[in-house]
Design a protein around this motif. Sequence first.
Motif, PDB file in Angstrom:
ATOM      1  N   LEU A 112       0.965  -1.131   0.475  1.00 38.54           N
ATOM      2  CA  LEU A 112       0.233  -0.029   0.577  1.00 38.54           C
ATOM      3  C   LEU A 112       0.813   0.693   0.293  1.00 38.54           C
ATOM      4  N   ILE A 113       0.235   2.109  -0.770  1.00 37.30           N
ATOM      5  CA  ILE A 113       1.306   3.470  -0.758  1.00 37.30           C
ATOM      6  C   ILE A 113       0.327   4.685  -0.913  1.00 37.30           C
ATOM      7  N   GLU A 114       0.563   5.670  -0.069  1.00 37.42           N
ATOM      8  CA  GLU A 114      -0.745   6.749   0.425  1.00 37.42           C
ATOM      9  C   GLU A 114       0.218   7.828   0.085  1.00 37.42           C
ATOM     10  N   THR A 115      -0.269   8.828  -1.180  1.00 40.29           N
ATOM     11  CA  THR A 115       0.071   9.882  -1.959  1.00 40.29           C
ATOM     12  C   THR A 115      -0.645  11.498  -1.206  1.00 40.29           C
ATOM     13  N   PRO A 116      -0.691  11.988  -1.462  1.00 43.74           N
ATOM     14  CA  PRO A 116      -1.076  13.205  -1.469  1.00 43.74           C
ATOM     15  C   PRO A 116      -2.752  13.318  -2.365  1.00 43.74           C
ATOM     16  N   ALA A 117      -2.221  12.998  -3.589  1.00 40.83           N
ATOM     17  CA  ALA A 117      -3.548  12.483  -4.796  1.00 40.83           C
ATOM     18  C   ALA A 117      -3.115  11.664  -5.562  1.00 40.83           C
ATOM     19  N   CYS A 118      -3.847  11.283  -6.422  1.00 38.78           N
ATOM     20  CA  CYS A 118      -4.014   9.720  -7.504  1.00 38.78           C
ATOM     21  C   CYS A 118      -3.197  10.350  -8.739  1.00 38.78           C
ATOM     22  N   ALA A 119      -2.726  11.592  -9.107  1.00 40.52           N
ATOM     23  CA  ALA A 119      -2.202  12.290 -10.315  1.00 40.52           C
ATOM     24  C   ALA A 119      -1.235  12.351  -9.998  1.00 40.52           C
ATOM     25  N   GLU A 120       0.091  12.786 -10.526  1.00 40.84           N
ATOM     26  CA  GLU A 120       1.044  13.378 -10.451  1.00 40.84           C
ATOM     27  C   GLU A 120       0.745  15.005 -11.000  1.00 40.84           C
ATOM     28  N   GLU A 121       1.689  16.385 -11.031  1.00 37.88           N
ATOM     29  CA  GLU A 121       1.813  17.036 -10.872  1.00 37.88           C
ATOM     30  C   GLU A 121       1.605  17.509 -12.057  1.00 37.88           C
ATOM     31  N   ARG A 122       1.355  18.656 -12.489  1.00 33.82           N
ATOM     32  CA  ARG A 122       1.120  19.074 -14.029  1.00 33.82           C
ATOM     33  C   ARG A 122       2.289  20.025 -14.888  1.00 33.82           C
ATOM     34  N   ILE A 123       2.658  20.307 -13.430  1.00 38.22           N
ATOM     35  CA  ILE A 123       4.059  20.838 -14.224  1.00 38.22           C
ATOM     36  C   ILE A 123       4.981  20.400 -12.741  1.00 38.22           C
ATOM     37  N   ARG A 124       6.493  20.455 -13.224  1.00 33.82           N
ATOM     38  CA  ARG A 124       7.338  19.829 -12.798  1.00 33.82           C
ATOM     39  C   ARG A 124       9.079  20.555 -12.460  1.00 33.82           C
ATOM     40  N   VAL A 125       9.642  21.219 -11.332  1.00 35.56           N
ATOM     41  CA  VAL A 125      10.147  22.227 -11.745  1.00 35.56           C
ATOM     42  C   VAL A 125      11.952  21.540 -12.439  1.00 35.56           C
ATOM     43  N   HIS A 126      11.769  21.577 -13.354  1.00 37.38           N
ATOM     44  CA  HIS A 126      13.807  20.969 -13.794  1.00 37.38           C
ATOM     45  C   HIS A 126      14.576  21.977 -13.533  1.00 37.38           C
ATOM     46  N   ILE A 127      15.449  21.040 -12.526  1.00 35.15           N
ATOM     47  CA  ILE A 127      16.591  21.385 -11.750  1.00 35.15           C
ATOM     48  C   ILE A 127      17.680  21.573 -13.048  1.00 35.15           C
ATOM     49  N   GLY A 128      18.421  23.037 -13.963  1.00 37.20           N
ATOM     50  CA  GLY A 128      19.185  23.083 -14.708  1.00 37.20           C
ATOM     51  C   GLY A 128      20.231  22.538 -14.034  1.00 37.20           C
ATOM     52  N   PRO A 129      21.755  23.399 -15.059  1.00 34.85           N
ATOM     53  CA  PRO A 129      22.738  23.264 -14.024  1.00 34.85           C
ATOM     54  C   PRO A 129      23.195  24.910 -13.340  1.00 34.85           C
ATOM     55  N   PRO A 130      24.180  24.646 -13.043  1.00 36.33           N
ATOM     56  CA  PRO A 130      24.817  25.684 -12.173  1.00 36.33           C
ATOM     57  C   PRO A 130      25.238  26.719 -13.585  1.00 36.33           C
ATOM     58  N   VAL A 131      25.230  28.072 -13.274  1.00 39.87           N
ATOM     59  CA  VAL A 131      25.183  28.843 -13.989  1.00 39.87           C
ATOM     60  C   VAL A 131      26.857  28.705 -14.454  1.00 39.87           C
ATOM     61  N   ASP A 132      27.767  28.399 -13.765  1.00 35.27           N
ATOM     62  CA  ASP A 132      29.118  28.467 -13.856  1.00 35.27           C
ATOM     63  C   ASP A 132      29.178  27.430 -14.852  1.00 35.27           C
ATOM     64  N   THR A 133      28.597  26.685 -14.694  1.00 30.24           N
ATOM     65  CA  THR A 133      29.156  25.852 -15.905  1.00 30.24           C
ATOM     66  C   THR A 133      29.193  26.312 -17.204  1.00 30.24           C
ATOM     67  N   ASP A 134      30.023  25.284 -17.798  1.00 35.26           N
ATOM     68  CA  ASP A 134      30.191  25.529 -19.632  1.00 35.26           C
ATOM     69  C   ASP A 134      28.859  24.861 -19.930  1.00 35.26           C
ATOM     70  N   ASN A 135      27.955  24.402 -19.818  1.00 34.24           N
ATOM     71  CA  ASN A 135      26.670  24.100 -20.396  1.00 34.24           C
ATOM     72  C   ASN A 135      25.696  25.042 -20.122  1.00 34.24           C
ATOM     73  N   ALA A 136      25.687  25.240 -19.207  1.00 34.75           N
ATOM     74  CA  ALA A 136      24.615  26.429 -18.559  1.00 34.75           C
ATOM     75  C   ALA A 136      23.671  27.332 -19.959  1.00 34.75           C
ATOM     76  N   ILE A 137      24.699  27.654 -20.782  1.00 35.65           N
ATOM     77  CA  ILE A 137      24.251  28.866 -21.943  1.00 35.65           C
ATOM     78  C   ILE A 137      22.848  27.724 -22.746  1.00 35.65           C
ATOM     79  N   ASP A 138      23.846  26.402 -22.891  1.00 28.95           N
ATOM     80  CA  ASP A 138      23.045  25.257 -24.019  1.00 28.95           C
ATOM     81  C   ASP A 138      21.591  25.077 -23.140  1.00 28.95           C
ATOM     82  N   PHE A 139      21.667  24.866 -21.269  1.00 29.48           N
ATOM     83  CA  PHE A 139      19.867  24.352 -21.080  1.00 29.48           C
ATOM     84  C   PHE A 139      19.849  25.885 -21.578  1.00 29.48           C
ATOM     85  N   VAL A 140      20.306  26.869 -21.119  1.00 31.27           N
ATOM     86  CA  VAL A 140      19.152  28.541 -21.836  1.00 31.27           C
ATOM     87  C   VAL A 140      18.756  28.438 -22.609  1.00 31.27           C
TER      88      VAL A 140
END
Lengths: 431, 431
Positions: free
Chosen positions: B323-351
């Motif tokens: 049995l698994i209990e969660t707040p809701a029966c569906a995932e959220e419509r959006i997810r906060v996706h974590i990108g790279p630190p601004v200092d990294t070489d691929n920061a611009i590519d991410f943007v």
Amino acid sequence: MIDYQEILSRYRPTQEEEKRLKIISDDIIGKINGVCRSRGLRAEAIIVGSYAKGTNLRDGDLDIFIAFDRDYPEEIINTEGLHIGHAVLPNGREKYAEHPYVSGEVGGVKIDVVPCYKMRFGDKKISAVDRTLLHTEYVNDHLDEKGRDEVRLLKIFTKSIGVYGAEAKTFGFSGYLCELLVIRLGSFENVIRYFSRAKGRVLIDRDERFSDPMVLIDPVDPDRNVASPVSLESLSRMKIASKMFLSAPDERFFQIERTKKNVQYHDRGTCIIIYSLPKPDLTDDVIYPQVYRFRSVLQKIMEAHEIRVISSEIDVSDRIYVLIETPACAEERIRVHIGPPVDTDNAIDFVNSWKARDRSRGPYIVADRLYVDVFTGQRSIEDIVRQEIFNYSIGKNLDRFKKSLEMIRFNVGMEALPILDKFFGADVFRT
Amino acid sequence: MIDYQEILSRYRPTQEEEKRLKIISDDIIGKINGVCRSRGLRAEAIIVGSYAKGTNLRDGDLDIFIAFDRDYPEEIINTEGLHIGHAVLPNGREKYAEHPYVSGEVGGVKIDVVPCYKMRFGDKKISAVDRTLLHTEYVNDHLDEKGRDEVRLLKIFTKSIGVYGAEAKTFGFSGYLCELLVIRLGSFENVIRYFSRAKGRVLIDRDERFSDPMVLIDPVDPDRNVASPVSLESLSRMKIASKMFLSAPDERFFQIERTKKNVQYHDRGTCIIIYSLPKPDLTDDVIYPQVYRFRSVLQKIMEAHEIRVISSEIDVSDRIYVLIETPACAEERIRVHIGPPVDTDNAIDFVNSWKARDRSRGPYIVADRLYVDVFTGQRSIEDIVRQEIFNYSIGKNLDRFKKSLEMIRFNVGMEALPILDKFFGADVFRT
């Protein structure tokens, strides 16, 4: 290639404006010195700020200090300062920084007339206002005509990416910091190259007394980090903007005026509530810290109810706005209440007292602790905030507005609000 | 006051049962030894387990080992062991521990006939089965008649609070651990007092090689912690039950049979989903670790979708249930996706790459990192699990049942299920 001269020609004051500023400032200085003479005050007017340093942009302000001899008591400075300010700025309004001062307008130019003590390099007690006099001197000694334009480019760049200004609204780069960066690194492009390569903290001076994200020691006050207001976010914006500009130079990095973005409000499947308070008639530097506090109080209330905060935004326009986004618009019906470890003396009391009370589940054990699932009497987030806001201080000027708190639940069809434009339009650079 | 004699008279085998066990075990032993002789095997039957130690409770099992001379190869032991087992237990079924063995029933008594090597104290290689022979000897040397009853009380107590048994189903106190506790601490009540006062780890022997919550070194094998199966939860239950018993002695601590609780299913304002798999025909010790793994895989799937797990429960009855209990029966419509630190070489590519893609918000900066809010294409938790379960292993015996996974969404009116009784009836002691 970027045509820097073209950019400068758009934002540098015109010859006509320079002429007008000269006439107005000479006039005000003359008037102030006249009033001082007629009232027998040992004080003199000094022009400071970016105009005095020749690093001003078009449509700038004038900052004029009234420097008093150091033996005057504070009260005299305050009362005489206001008296003189009103005398030379008939439409002026009183404001407050370290001393009260008068802010007004002459011929379309905003003018601040600020009293201060006379100051010489090496004098012991240095106030923020006193220091300004030394900054003007230092910058004028170290910048030539070309250097001034390099500073102007850096100001235009930082303004356009939303990191110009040390005040609490922005926590970014002050005009003086821009000037020092050009003096230290030589040119606008050198500054940009420097930030594009910077990793981690930006230590232009290494000084272990300061733990700020960026450190640059004030040449006129070795105990002061000129970059201390720069927040980690502003520094991050500066770094990524520098990288982006170098990899693809573009005029939009010199575009101070924001073109209104076409922001799409849309359903994020979340609960977005906008909390709004009346805006007291105070300067941004007084209001903003309290707005940040207001936001952090709302976040704390959510946390206390185990409501996850997904994102937040603030805005100060006609009123004060804080936006808090959460997964749902009501707390959960149950909460996992954490009890004591089983080893503790009150473990049995916890078990016995909860066995006699209404609860959803438990008490039960996970690892070495007791838990019980309690019913929360589920309330809407608005109800929770309405009750709990009174248990927190949101700052001395905002506290009295708690009763006027308005809460607006976002829906896709609602009319536009600046805070929603900021929220949905969130960008690498401030919108 | 608790009448221990009365409790013992309820759970100790009756004289009649003792007589029957004696007759049956003598009979089986005689038969085993007969078969060994007739097949020319150098092996003999030995009675072990709680009956052999006189610490057995009513309606217990019989454990009979066939001890082979040490020069027999493993294959002979396995084949001859099974042959003898089937010969003496005509209705026996083959099971598997360290060697295969036969489990059956004679006159209402469950009997295991298990092959092993002969063993003497000090012999080098000690297997779990071999060790049992030494345990029987050790306990018989150190417990008198009174001590055996003290062990019986401790077994009844730990059974009634749900921490009896070292197997993966319980991770609690083995019979041998109960015997050693009484030998070491002197009496049932001493053991209870000891646990009621214990803080943190329970180190009856201090031995830095073991980091288990409880440590008691096996007197017949100094490299073994007899208490190693005891989980932190079982230890916590034992501690709090001991405290509760001493503060308010009560017969219910000696009540092995669970009276069915009147558990109320109710709306917790959450999403409770029961995941169910067919139960393979294997011993609990094989099944339970895979059931725990199944639960942890489901928890990992939730975590990967940023779905908070409020609580969980497992049950193995007609099928396997998690049995698994969660707040809701569906995932959220959006997810906060974590990108790279601004200092990294691929920061611009991410943007740049995110600016070209469908997204809810951003890329934007928080502190020194880039983030973007992405649309998830919101799915029900069932849909997510149905897809993702195939990316995980849930154990070699359960993996092949993934396609038969059933998902039942809890609702208040649904028919009773043991796992729901366990979940809603969660108690300080196992239900």
